[in-house]
Design an enzyme around this catalytic site. Structure first.
Site, PDB file in Angstrom:
ATOM      1  N   GLY A 239       0.771  -1.240   0.000  1.00  0.00           N
ATOM      2  CA  GLY A 239       0.000   0.000   0.000  1.00  0.00           C
ATOM      3  C   GLY A 239       0.797   1.282   0.000  1.00  0.00           C
ATOM      4  N   PRO A 278       4.596  -4.962  -0.949  1.00  0.00           N
ATOM      5  CA  PRO A 278       4.428  -3.762  -1.772  1.00  0.00           C
ATOM      6  C   PRO A 278       4.347  -4.099  -3.262  1.00  0.00           C
ATOM      7  CG  PRO A 278       6.722  -4.022  -1.178  1.00  0.00           C
ATOM      8  CD  PRO A 278       5.992  -5.166  -0.547  1.00  0.00           C
ATOM      9  N   GLY A 279       3.604  -3.284  -3.983  1.00  0.00           N
ATOM     10  CA  GLY A 279       3.541  -3.428  -5.440  1.00  0.00           C
ATOM     11  C   GLY A 279       3.944  -2.125  -6.087  1.00  0.00           C
ATOM     12  N   ARG A 280       3.009  -1.163  -6.032  1.00  0.00           N
ATOM     13  CA  ARG A 280       3.178   0.121  -6.720  1.00  0.00           C
ATOM     14  C   ARG A 280       4.525   0.796  -6.460  1.00  0.00           C
ATOM     15  NH1 ARG A 280      -1.400   3.310  -7.594  1.00  0.00           N
ATOM     16  NH2 ARG A 280      -2.346   2.086  -5.934  1.00  0.00           N
ATOM     17  N   ARG A 316      -6.512   3.579 -15.068  1.00  0.00           N
ATOM     18  CA  ARG A 316      -6.472   4.341 -13.820  1.00  0.00           C
ATOM     19  C   ARG A 316      -7.167   5.710 -13.895  1.00  0.00           C
ATOM     20  NH1 ARG A 316      -2.828   5.807 -11.014  1.00  0.00           N
ATOM     21  NH2 ARG A 316      -3.605   4.958  -9.082  1.00  0.00           N
ATOM     22  N   TYR A 320     -10.214   5.679 -11.329  1.00  0.00           N
ATOM     23  CA  TYR A 320      -9.963   6.344 -10.040  1.00  0.00           C
ATOM     24  C   TYR A 320      -9.738   7.848 -10.185  1.00  0.00           C
ATOM     25  CZ  TYR A 320      -8.163   1.540  -9.433  1.00  0.00           C
ATOM     26  OH  TYR A 320      -7.979   0.185  -9.454  1.00  0.00           O
ATOM     27  N   CYS A 366     -14.925   4.331 -27.200  1.00  0.00           N
ATOM     28  CA  CYS A 366     -16.232   4.993 -27.295  1.00  0.00           C
ATOM     29  C   CYS A 366     -16.863   5.209 -25.925  1.00  0.00           C
ATOM     30  CB  CYS A 366     -17.147   4.179 -28.199  1.00  0.00           C
ATOM     31  SG  CYS A 366     -16.423   3.979 -29.819  1.00  0.00           S
TER      32      CYS A 366
HETATM   33  N1  LLP Z   1      -1.316  -6.887  -0.730  1.00  0.00           N
HETATM   34  C1  LLP Z   1      -2.639  -7.020  -0.952  1.00  0.00           C
HETATM   35  C2  LLP Z   1      -3.405  -8.002  -0.185  1.00  0.00           C
HETATM   36  C3  LLP Z   1      -3.264  -6.208  -1.918  1.00  0.00           C
HETATM   37  O1  LLP Z   1      -4.569  -6.328  -2.141  1.00  0.00           O
HETATM   38  C4  LLP Z   1      -2.501  -5.257  -2.637  1.00  0.00           C
HETATM   39  C5  LLP Z   1      -3.118  -4.408  -3.659  1.00  0.00           C
HETATM   40  C6  LLP Z   1      -1.121  -5.170  -2.373  1.00  0.00           C
HETATM   41  C7  LLP Z   1      -0.572  -6.004  -1.394  1.00  0.00           C
HETATM   42  C8  LLP Z   1      -0.215  -4.208  -3.093  1.00  0.00           C
HETATM   43  O2  LLP Z   1      -0.605  -2.897  -2.905  1.00  0.00           O
HETATM   44  P1  LLP Z   1       0.331  -1.685  -3.431  1.00  0.00           P
HETATM   45  O3  LLP Z   1       1.611  -1.740  -2.637  1.00  0.00           O
HETATM   46  O4  LLP Z   1       0.577  -1.899  -4.866  1.00  0.00           O
HETATM   47  O5  LLP Z   1      -0.459  -0.492  -3.141  1.00  0.00           O
HETATM   48  N2  LLP Z   1      -5.486  -0.864  -9.216  1.00  0.00           N
HETATM   49  C9  LLP Z   1      -5.286   0.069  -8.140  1.00  0.00           C
HETATM   50  C10 LLP Z   1      -4.567  -0.546  -6.977  1.00  0.00           C
HETATM   51  C11 LLP Z   1      -5.218  -1.798  -6.456  1.00  0.00           C
HETATM   52  C12 LLP Z   1      -4.470  -2.441  -5.336  1.00  0.00           C
HETATM   53  C13 LLP Z   1      -5.014  -3.797  -5.033  1.00  0.00           C
HETATM   54  N3  LLP Z   1      -4.349  -4.477  -3.968  1.00  0.00           N
HETATM   55  C14 LLP Z   1      -4.578   1.315  -8.691  1.00  0.00           C
HETATM   56  O6  LLP Z   1      -4.274   1.365  -9.874  1.00  0.00           O
HETATM   57  O7  LLP Z   1      -4.345   2.261  -7.949  1.00  0.00           O
END
Ligand code: LLP
Length: 416
Positions: A239, A278-280, A316, A320, A366
């Protein structure tokens, strides 16, 4: 500064390839990723978090195979949310014992697969899921390492679509339901309890809710420990947010350190290991989306730049109301400094402002929501010019669709 202009050409910092060299045989929009930038982010995050932390990359953000291979080589594990992501991680060389299986809707087939390959931990999201695992482990005589995702009921202060820690969200187990989990765990020796997990939402730049969530969990952990449970892990989720309106590396690194400090402060050695997902934060800045202008359409209200990418490649903005910076691939007017501050691209210098125009950068889909950028200030655009949508390394390609039966974007990974 992650991207800069060298002699008017946009380029990832320290990456020898100019982005414009990738347009010589242009067939359509391209996601371009910088392995170097992503590797740097992984290293930076490793340094920012407490030494007991293991990082599991949430590959839902970007599952390009080279991204996975890079992070596996950096020593990261994978956080997966489907059998598809699990298999893909294994195929790219991640051992099962470095994979966490998260997600709210795991099917029986998916759980059986995860049990057979022996993932490090299954983060259980509900009582019915725990009952399902109870039955499956007994039937298959296989052990399951269990993390219980707790819903702490906190407001993560992010877009409501990506907030997950409130009690009205579908995610996690309510604290009151943990007693029944405890009974079930005690009744079945195949269910091996590892720890609790938390994930309160995505794109968090205010981390107070993190601490709040942790503080709510601490007494519950202590209670469970008093009952004899050992906490091998405590999964602090993902997150961690980034700044889409600028690239402020120092501030983002400070945020990562703050995250580490807050985790450490609340955790106080309650488990052997801290896990994070973490992802983003790891991949967003390391990716851009290259697109070409098809038409310049002037109406009495706007000048539209109709480009060949849109919500089918980058959802996105439509989903959002996310704002991604959009910059030209090649500067037309030569600027006095050869290396332009990246922030100047979006808040252009006074001396340039006169030559800039406001565009609605829109896609071909569209739907009126197919706007990639509103009121984007750009140098005079022509058909055939290239634009670059920044910070699209996370939740870009992975959320794309074939809507309107359009082909997907290509992907190019610039290896380190
Ligand atoms: N762990 C769990 C259980 C999650 O559901 C998520 C993201 C993460 C880790 C990684 O979160 P991050 O570090 O990337 O924030 N599509 C949306 C974001 C959706 C996130 C879903 N879960 C966007 O484009 O902002």
């Amino acid at each position: 500064m992650l991207l800069n202009y060298k002699q008017g050409q946009l380029q990832f910092k320290d990456e020898p390839t100019t982005l414009s060299s990738l347009t010589s045989d242009y067939q359509g929009p391209i996601y371009i990723y910088s392995g170097k930038q992503m590797a740097l982010r992984a290293k930076t995050l490793q340094e920012a978090l407490p030494s007991q932390t293991e990082i599991y990359y949430a590959l839902k953000a970007n599952y390009h195979k080279d991204v996975l291979r890079l992070f596996i080589a950096c020593g990261l594990g994978m956080d997966v949310v489907s059998q598809g992501e699990l298999q893909w991680s294994l195929e790219q060389g991640c051992p099962a014992h470095k994979i966490i299986f998260s997600g709210i809707g795991k099917t029986e087939k998916e759980l059986i697969y995860a049990l057979k390959v022996g993932v490090r931990q299954i983060n259980v999201e509900s009582l019915p899921e725990l009952y399902r695992l109870h039955a499956l482990t007994q039937k298959l005589q296989l052990r399951a390492s269990i993390g219980l995702r707790v819903n702490p009921d906190v407001d993560a202060q992010t877009h409501p679509y990506i907030a997950t820690g409130l009690k009205n969200n579908k995610f996690g187990i309510e604290v009151d339901a943990l007693t029944e989990c405890d009974q079930l765990l005690k009744s079945n020796p195949f269910l091996i309890f590892k720890g609790f997990s938390l994930h309160i939402g995505s794109q968090l730049v205010d981390l107070n809710a993190y601490s709040e969530a942790f503080e709510k969990l601490v007494p519950v952990i202590k209670q469970w420990k008093a009952q004899g449970y050992h906490f091998e892990t405590l999964d602090a989720g993902g997150g961690l947010g980034i700044f889409y309106d600028r690239f402020d590396e120092a501030q983002e690194i400070a945020l990562a350190h703050e995250w580490g400090q807050r985790i450490e402060k609340s955790w106080k050695g309650l488990s052997d290991k801290i896990l994070v997902e973490p992802g983003r934060w790891l991949v967003a800045h390391g990716g851009v989306l290259l697109t070409r202008v098809e038409y310049i359409k002037k109406t009495s209200h706007h000048t539209f730049a109709v480009v060949d990418t849109g919500m089918h490649h980058l959802l996105r903005p439509a989903l959002y109301q996310a704002k991604h910076r959009i910059v030209p691939l090649v500067k037309k007017t030569s600027l006095s400094s050869s290396s332009l501050q990246e922030n100047d691209l979006m808040t252009p210098q006074k001396e340039n402002r006169l030559s800039l125009q406001s565009y609605q950068v829109v896609g071909p889909i569209c739907e009126s929501s197919d706007v990639l950028g509103a009121e984007v200030l750009l140098e005079d655009l022509r058909e055939g010019d290239f634009l670059v949508v920044l910070d699209t390394g996370a939740y870009g390609q992975v959320m794309s669709s074939h809507y309107n039966l359009r082909p997907e974007a290509q992907e190019i990974f610039l290896k380190e």
